[in-house]
Design an enzyme around this catalytic site. Structure first.
Site, PDB file in Angstrom:
ATOM      1  N   HIS A  51       6.710   0.617  -3.081  1.00 53.65           N
ATOM      2  CA  HIS A  51       5.272   0.499  -2.829  1.00 53.65           C
ATOM      3  C   HIS A  51       5.005   0.704  -1.353  1.00 53.65           C
ATOM      4  CE1 HIS A  51       7.153  -3.473  -2.697  1.00 53.65           C
ATOM      5  NE2 HIS A  51       6.322  -3.757  -1.713  1.00 53.65           N
ATOM      6  N   ARG A  89      -5.093  -4.817  -4.477  1.00 52.16           N
ATOM      7  CA  ARG A  89      -5.040  -5.671  -3.293  1.00 52.16           C
ATOM      8  C   ARG A  89      -3.833  -6.604  -3.343  1.00 52.16           C
ATOM      9  NH1 ARG A  89      -9.644  -4.714  -0.656  1.00 52.16           N
ATOM     10  NH2 ARG A  89     -11.431  -4.078  -1.942  1.00 52.16           N
ATOM     11  N   VAL A 114       9.639  -7.136  -3.878  1.00 50.64           N
ATOM     12  CA  VAL A 114       9.386  -6.583  -5.210  1.00 50.64           C
ATOM     13  C   VAL A 114      10.094  -5.229  -5.280  1.00 50.64           C
ATOM     14  CG1 VAL A 114       7.662  -5.792  -6.864  1.00 50.64           C
ATOM     15  CG2 VAL A 114       7.160  -7.777  -5.398  1.00 50.64           C
ATOM     16  N   ASN A 140       8.761  -1.390   2.903  1.00 49.74           N
ATOM     17  CA  ASN A 140       9.905  -2.268   3.144  1.00 49.74           C
ATOM     18  C   ASN A 140      11.037  -1.856   2.222  1.00 49.74           C
ATOM     19  OD1 ASN A 140       8.541  -3.870   5.040  1.00 49.74           O
ATOM     20  ND2 ASN A 140       7.620  -5.100   3.426  1.00 49.74           N
TER      21      ASN A 140
HETATM   22  P1  AMP Z   1       7.403  -6.316  -0.263  1.00 47.88           P
HETATM   23  O1  AMP Z   1       7.710  -7.619   0.415  1.00 47.88           O
HETATM   24  O2  AMP Z   1       7.332  -5.142   0.641  1.00 47.88           O
HETATM   25  O3  AMP Z   1       8.289  -6.106  -1.477  1.00 47.88           O
HETATM   26  O4  AMP Z   1       5.916  -6.486  -0.795  1.00 47.88           O
HETATM   27  C1  AMP Z   1       5.587  -7.108  -1.978  1.00 47.88           C
HETATM   28  C2  AMP Z   1       4.157  -7.534  -1.863  1.00 47.88           C
HETATM   29  O5  AMP Z   1       3.669  -7.799  -3.166  1.00 47.88           O
HETATM   30  C3  AMP Z   1       3.933  -8.812  -1.033  1.00 47.88           C
HETATM   31  O6  AMP Z   1       3.098  -8.493   0.072  1.00 47.88           O
HETATM   32  C4  AMP Z   1       3.270  -9.761  -2.021  1.00 47.88           C
HETATM   33  O7  AMP Z   1       2.271 -10.533  -1.421  1.00 47.88           O
HETATM   34  C5  AMP Z   1       2.710  -8.818  -3.062  1.00 47.88           C
HETATM   35  N1  AMP Z   1       2.545  -9.369  -4.392  1.00 47.88           N
HETATM   36  C6  AMP Z   1       3.454 -10.093  -5.093  1.00 47.88           C
HETATM   37  N2  AMP Z   1       2.950 -10.396  -6.305  1.00 47.88           N
HETATM   38  C7  AMP Z   1       1.709  -9.835  -6.369  1.00 47.88           C
HETATM   39  C8  AMP Z   1       0.691  -9.795  -7.358  1.00 47.88           C
HETATM   40  N3  AMP Z   1       0.831 -10.387  -8.541  1.00 47.88           N
HETATM   41  N4  AMP Z   1      -0.447  -9.123  -7.067  1.00 47.88           N
HETATM   42  C9  AMP Z   1      -0.613  -8.522  -5.876  1.00 47.88           C
HETATM   43  N5  AMP Z   1       0.316  -8.524  -4.911  1.00 47.88           N
HETATM   44  C10 AMP Z   1       1.459  -9.181  -5.146  1.00 47.88           C
END
Ligand code: AMP
Length: 115
Positions: A100, A29, A96, A87
């Site tokens: 994903h 999640r 990140v 993204n």
């Molecule tokens: P993006 O912006 O597409 O790179 O998505 C990265 C996603 O990772 C964001 O929606 C964050 O809320 C999520 N995220 C970052 N750190 C964590 C974590 N430790 N556990 C779960 N989700 C995370």
């Protein structure tokens, strides 16, 4: 590729709310959900961005999508509908740098194209 927070989650070095895993990918999640259901499908293989995919990753990308659709069906919101998002890089909002797939659902979603 540099280690990311998702590598640490995959190695169970930091906690996450896992909902699925198999030999190729994990799903957990999102920490900051943007919908009633917001799950990230992450390949175990560390690939930074969509731009770094190669033809040998085609099956892996398909498995990510199928894992997400299977989850939506299991959780009972597939027929109602959902959104999947990759993204890529700065302009795409990627934060990140480990590929994903976002699965968002569980209720009506705002901000879709054409709305
Ligand atoms: P993006 O912006 O597409 O790179 O998505 C990265 C996603 O990772 C964001 O929606 C964050 O809320 C999520 N995220 C970052 N750190 C964590 C974590 N430790 N556990 C779960 N989700 C995370």
């Amino acid at each position: 590729m540099a280690d990311t927070i998702f590598d640490k989650i995959i190695r169970r070095e930091i906690p996450a709310d896992f909902v699925y895993e198999d030999a190729d990918l994990v799903a957990f999640r999102d920490l900051h959900p943007q919908a009633p259901v917001h799950v990230l499908f992450v390949p175990r293989k560390p690939i930074a961005t969509l731009n770094d995919l190669t033809p040998e990753d085609a099956l892996l990308v398909g498995k990510l999508v199928l894992a997400a659709t299977a989850y939506a069906k299991r959780e009972g919101f597939a027929e109602a509908g959902y959104r999947t998002v990759f993204n890529c890089n700065h302009d795409g909002g990627q934060t990140v740098f480990h590929v994903h797939l976002h699965l968002l659902g569980g209720g009506p979603l705002r901000g879709g194209f054409g709305q």
